[in-house]
Design a protein around this motif. Sequence first.
Motif, short mmCIF file in Angstrom:
data_model
loop_
_atom_site.label_atom_id
_atom_site.label_comp_id
_atom_site.label_asym_id
_atom_site.label_seq_id
_atom_site.Cartn_x
_atom_site.Cartn_y
_atom_site.Cartn_z
N ALA A 18 52.98 57.90 74.04
CA ALA A 18 54.42 58.10 74.17
C ALA A 18 54.73 59.26 75.11
N LEU A 19 53.94 60.33 75.00
CA LEU A 19 54.13 61.50 75.86
C LEU A 19 53.87 61.14 77.32
N VAL A 20 52.75 60.46 77.56
CA VAL A 20 52.40 60.08 78.94
C VAL A 20 53.45 59.15 79.52
N LEU A 21 53.91 58.18 78.74
CA LEU A 21 54.89 57.21 79.22
C LEU A 21 56.21 57.90 79.56
N GLY A 22 56.65 58.82 78.71
CA GLY A 22 57.88 59.55 78.97
C GLY A 22 57.78 60.40 80.22
N ILE A 23 56.62 61.02 80.44
CA ILE A 23 56.43 61.86 81.62
C ILE A 23 56.42 61.00 82.89
N VAL A 24 55.74 59.85 82.85
CA VAL A 24 55.69 58.98 84.02
C VAL A 24 57.09 58.49 84.39
N VAL A 25 57.89 58.08 83.38
CA VAL A 25 59.26 57.65 83.65
C VAL A 25 60.05 58.77 84.31
N THR A 26 59.91 59.99 83.79
CA THR A 26 60.68 61.11 84.30
C THR A 26 60.28 61.49 85.72
N VAL A 27 58.99 61.58 85.97
CA VAL A 27 58.52 61.94 87.32
C VAL A 27 58.99 60.91 88.33
N THR A 28 58.89 59.64 87.97
CA THR A 28 59.35 58.58 88.87
C THR A 28 60.84 58.69 89.13
N HIS A 29 61.59 59.01 88.08
CA HIS A 29 63.04 59.14 88.21
C HIS A 29 63.41 60.28 89.15
N VAL A 30 62.71 61.40 89.01
CA VAL A 30 62.98 62.56 89.88
C VAL A 30 62.69 62.21 91.34
N TRP A 31 61.57 61.57 91.60
CA TRP A 31 61.21 61.22 92.97
C TRP A 31 62.18 60.20 93.55
N SER A 32 62.70 59.31 92.72
CA SER A 32 63.68 58.34 93.23
C SER A 32 64.98 59.06 93.63
N ILE A 33 65.35 60.09 92.88
CA ILE A 33 66.54 60.88 93.24
C ILE A 33 66.31 61.61 94.56
#
Length: 291
Positions: free
Chosen positions: A63-78
Amino acid sequence: QIVDTLTNRVSDIVKNDALTPPLVGLALLIAALMGAVHAFTPGHGKTVMAAYLIGERGTVWHALVLGIVVTVTHVWSILALGVISLYATEHISETTFTFWTAVISGGVIVLLGLFLFRQRYAQYVLARYGSADALHDHHHGLMQDNHTHDDADMGADLPHEHGVFGAHSHVVQTSDGTPPTYRSILWLGISGGIVPCPAALIVLMGAIHIGRLPLGLLLILAFSLGLASVLVIVGIAVVRASGAVRRRIGARSPALLLLPVVSSVLITLLGIFLVVQTLIQFNYIIIPAGR
């Protein structure tokens, strides 16, 4: 509404000529709150995350890894959308970028859901009914006291199943089922976070236009931490709840054996919904107004 209000508040602070450390701290705090609230809006894969973690019997670490991957991807998309807004508008517009990232995101989720369905359905059939093609069985009949099969070499110390009429299979079953693979976690995290947040982009662009790029990047970082905290908390809550249910009704319950298959179907449907929703939002599908 809440996100818009928080966005306006941060933008006002960023534009303040007398920018003091307390104001910067307040802006970062509001940005983190904005990210947390934004995580509850549709389109960030919380339901997909939950369905995946339940079906794969994920752990807190997953769950921790999945949440971090979603967040990092979201930041880079911004950040990518910010670069497009500044330098690449002649080649690709913000609207085009947002549209294709949403469509690709939904498509990846659909493909992942179909792949998981195929994999999980085969596992369900094997666990529920057994399969002559998959299981290497041998029968323990009468007058076989001199059986020389070395169970230690075949993993007898691990849990395994006995089929019909005492057929003994050497398909090792782990105590918590098949764990999630990091490849599928990566794909799911990327597809769930690739659609950029317009509110965060507004804050970043506002900071850039008044010459405060470092502050804009700090605000995006604070925003991402708020987003990550909610996603990780949701993931951990799902893992804890699903674990409690398994302990209560038993891991070999037919309903729990079928749950991974159901969750893969849900992931596929959510991916289709995301694609259709994007097509409607960008007027590729027109819904007639009600009379």
